[in-house]
Design a protein around this motif. Structure first.
Motif, short mmCIF file in Angstrom:
data_model
loop_
_atom_site.label_atom_id
_atom_site.label_comp_id
_atom_site.label_asym_id
_atom_site.label_seq_id
_atom_site.Cartn_x
_atom_site.Cartn_y
_atom_site.Cartn_z
N UNK A 126 76.63 -11.40 24.64
CA UNK A 126 76.56 -12.62 23.83
C UNK A 126 75.27 -12.75 23.02
N UNK A 127 74.24 -12.00 23.38
CA UNK A 127 72.98 -12.10 22.66
C UNK A 127 71.95 -11.14 23.22
N UNK A 128 70.82 -11.02 22.50
CA UNK A 128 69.77 -10.08 22.89
C UNK A 128 68.41 -10.75 22.79
N UNK A 129 67.58 -10.54 23.82
CA UNK A 129 66.16 -10.87 23.76
C UNK A 129 65.41 -9.56 23.86
N UNK A 130 64.51 -9.31 22.94
CA UNK A 130 63.83 -8.02 22.88
C UNK A 130 62.35 -8.22 22.62
N UNK A 131 61.52 -7.41 23.25
CA UNK A 131 60.07 -7.55 23.12
C UNK A 131 59.60 -6.98 21.79
N UNK A 132 58.76 -7.76 21.11
CA UNK A 132 58.13 -7.28 19.89
C UNK A 132 58.99 -7.44 18.65
N UNK A 166 56.56 -16.50 20.52
CA UNK A 166 55.38 -15.78 21.00
C UNK A 166 54.11 -16.44 20.51
N UNK A 167 53.18 -15.62 20.04
CA UNK A 167 51.90 -16.13 19.58
C UNK A 167 51.34 -15.20 18.52
N UNK A 168 50.25 -15.65 17.89
CA UNK A 168 49.57 -14.86 16.87
C UNK A 168 48.46 -14.07 17.56
N UNK A 197 51.63 -2.60 18.78
CA UNK A 197 51.34 -3.52 17.68
C UNK A 197 50.51 -4.70 18.13
N UNK A 198 50.81 -5.25 19.32
CA UNK A 198 50.07 -6.43 19.78
C UNK A 198 48.59 -6.10 20.04
N UNK A 199 48.32 -4.94 20.64
CA UNK A 199 46.94 -4.53 20.87
C UNK A 199 46.22 -4.29 19.55
N UNK A 200 46.95 -3.72 18.59
CA UNK A 200 46.35 -3.47 17.27
C UNK A 200 46.01 -4.78 16.57
N UNK A 201 46.87 -5.77 16.72
CA UNK A 201 46.60 -7.08 16.11
C UNK A 201 45.36 -7.73 16.74
N UNK A 202 45.18 -7.57 18.04
CA UNK A 202 43.99 -8.11 18.70
C UNK A 202 42.73 -7.45 18.16
N UNK A 203 42.82 -6.13 17.95
CA UNK A 203 41.70 -5.40 17.35
C UNK A 203 41.43 -5.90 15.93
#
Length: 337
Positions: A126-132, A166-168, A197-203
């Motif tokens: 019925x639906x999908x939740x996916x990380x990133x 999520x968050x920025x 990608x998330x670690x790169x955004x923190x950098x």
């Protein structure tokens, strides 16, 4: 037993009906809408179900209800405490609404994620939740053409496939670095592992704050390998060997920060007097170390909970006020800075 159950070896609805002496419709009603069946008959039917080991045919239920009551959740890690809390938030909402969750583990591999998406789309979900929000081109195409509700989690992105919660992460990295600069640290390093990608955004956020104050952006150490405490210790050693005047290190996660703290204790370095340390995610270990670790606190459980609620609204064709939810972050300052 009916002829169908003899062929399949499976107890059918008809077998239960034959044992109790009622119709299949009555047995089905006792399972789906028990309030419409008398208590005595309902008890007899459920007793027969228990004795015979009958399990309802989910495929048949899907055809009649036009819903599978099943969603897919794909995460990059099952051992990471971040995703454990997210999964718990999703689970609490979906199970309460009678949904089951098919859990996929991509191991931070975009190609494995693509394989999982292709496989699970064959299950009538019925639906999908996916990380990133970063996937292969084919994964993006499969998700968009599925016409299923999709919630991408951990990042909030207006360009998401469908919905996002999520968050920025760049802003979180920026605000933490600003906080450190405001406390008087001048030689701030950054250490990251895996570098998704998330670690790169923190950098990126770290660099923005460093550039704005015209400090040195040289103190960067990254690895493509998974985070461990030992890696955090090794990164501390390497940074101090290359840049001995470093007065603070911003680690992209708490495992690395904790490993660095353990190494400081082994070397008799005082934290934060000799060097300050910060992490990201604010896992339980941050409050268990001595000194306690400063970290960026992200709303892990809330991300899962809100993603599940968004998905349910789309599945049930309910109105949605916002398709993209930025749940923010908090700088949890502790004794390590």
């Amino acid at each position: 037993m009916s002829s169908n159950s003899r062929k399949s070896g499976r107890v059918t609805l008809q077998d239960v009906a034959n044992k109790v002496g009622v119709t299949k419709i009555t047995v089905s009603r006792a399972i789906r809408t028990p309030e419409k069946v008398s208590e005595s008959l309902r008890l007899s039917i459920h007793k027969a179900i228990d004795q015979m080991g009958y399990v309802p045919n989910r495929a048949a239920s899907m055809l009649s209800a036009k819903q599978s009551k099943t969603i897919v959740l794909i995460v990059p890690s099952l051992s990471n405490g971040v995703f454990a809390d997210v999964v718990r938030g999703i689970n609490d909402v979906m199970l309460n609404q009678g949904f089951q969750i098919l859990l996929g583990h991509s191991g931070y591999s975009l190609l494995e994620e693509e394989r999982l998406i292709e496989t699970y789309l064959q299950f009538g979900i019925d639906g999908i939740i996916i990380s990133g929000t970063h996937h292969t081109e084919r994964s993006n195409r499969l998700l968009r053409k599925s016409n299923l509700p999709v919630v991408e989690i951990m990042e909030c992105n207006e360009n998401a496939i469908d919905m996002s919660v999520g968050l920025d992460h760049a802003q979180a990295g920026y605000k933490m670095t600003q906080h450190l600069i405001g406390k008087g640290y001048k030689n701030i390093g950054f250490a990251g592992a895996r570098m998704d990608l998330r670690a790169q955004l923190r950098l990126d956020g770290w660099r923005k704050a460093i550039w704005e104050t015209e400090l040195s952006d040289a103190r960067v150490l990254t690895s493509s390998y998974a985070s461990t405490y030992q890696m955090g210790a090794d990164m501390l050693t390497e940074i101090l060997g290359e840049w001995p005047d470093t007065d603070c290190i911003f680690f992209c996660n708490d495992d690395l920060a904790a490993g660095a703290l353990f190494e400081c204790q082994r070397r008799n370095l005082k934290v934060p007097k000799d060097i300050a340390l910060v992490g990201f995610n604010d896992l339980d270990i941050c409050s268990a170390t001595n000194p306690k670790l400063t970290s960026v606190c992200i709303p892990r459980f809330d991300i899962g909970e809100q993603a599940a609620k968004l998905l349910l609204k789309r599945i049930n064709d309910e109105p949605i006020e916002s398709k993209h939810l930025d749940l923010g972050f908090i700088i949890s300052e502790r004794a390590s800075t």
